[in-house]
Design an enzyme around this catalytic site. Sequence first.
Site, PDB file in Angstrom:
ATOM      1  N   HIS A  56      17.836  -4.531 -20.698  1.00 23.86           N
ATOM      2  CA  HIS A  56      16.491  -3.958 -20.590  1.00 23.86           C
ATOM      3  C   HIS A  56      16.567  -2.432 -20.506  1.00 23.86           C
ATOM      4  CE1 HIS A  56      12.256  -3.982 -18.857  1.00 23.86           C
ATOM      5  NE2 HIS A  56      12.683  -2.782 -18.503  1.00 23.86           N
ATOM      6  N   GLU A  57      17.417  -1.940 -19.610  1.00 28.45           N
ATOM      7  CA  GLU A  57      17.536  -0.495 -19.438  1.00 28.45           C
ATOM      8  C   GLU A  57      18.207   0.156 -20.653  1.00 28.45           C
ATOM      9  OE1 GLU A  57      15.899   0.692 -17.240  1.00 28.45           O
ATOM     10  OE2 GLU A  57      15.725  -0.790 -15.656  1.00 28.45           O
ATOM     11  N   HIS A 113      15.621   0.797 -23.349  1.00 24.75           N
ATOM     12  CA  HIS A 113      14.865   2.031 -23.106  1.00 24.75           C
ATOM     13  C   HIS A 113      15.669   3.248 -23.558  1.00 24.75           C
ATOM     14  CE1 HIS A 113      11.510   0.279 -21.032  1.00 24.75           C
ATOM     15  NE2 HIS A 113      12.207  -0.137 -19.990  1.00 24.75           N
TER      16      HIS A 113
END
Length: 271
Positions: free
Chosen positions: A60-61, A64
């Site tokens: 997820h990170e 980004h």
Amino acid sequence: MTFAATQRSRSDDRRISPVFWVLLAVLGTSGWALYEGYGNARFGVFLFVVAGWMVSLCLHEYAHARTALHGGDISVGAKGYLTLNPLKYANVLLSFVLPIVFVILGGIGLPGGSVWIERHRIQGRLKHSLISAAGPLVNLVFAAVLLIPIGAGWLDDPQVHAVLQGYELTVSPFSGALGFLGLLQLSAALLNLLPVPGLDGYGIVEPWLSYNVRRAVEPFAPYGMLAVFALLWQPQVNSFFFGVVHGLMSLFGVDADYASLGHYLFTFWKN
């Protein structure tokens, strides 16, 4: 600095961290053990779900950061965000510790913390929105990967059967683990997509808001996640929210009972 040294430095910035490889190893080993019936099934589900949840938080990170890199923020590499190392993120407590604690205590997929994106380097509102949207999209894809095998019937008629409160079931503990982890992914995606300050959903719409609105909302950003979680502890809101999550699971042909079984097996310290 020589060209060769620069190339080596960039390579180091993007080399996958040994910490992430360890998480993948735990995920794969515990999943194999559950499927084959080795060891304690309940503890195996616990390891599989925690490792899988941490892997999804890393991805997820990373999503980004990777989207920000292509959007113009070249600083994410030097910060270690492209190594998938959970210890490199801006706030380890918010990104990993608290989400895992909430999974253990309440079975809720808490959105993780953040990578620090230098937004002034990125031009264009659409790029800003895509950076915020990248993380929740990873959770949705992860959920699909977990739930499709159950809904497609690939795990029907297992050799290893789960035991629920002393009764042997006709499903595998591996199916329960996939169902519960899939529920966590869907809940994290839904929560993150809420247009609440501090969550990715607000990050998606923020670039399109007027300057005055953004300034007025900015002081509330640190408390957005806390407000959402306070609401989730209300029985009516909690019931509605998980009703939506279960409805999304049904789109994959997966009954909510799989997630319930997985949660029961996950909490090996109970019953």
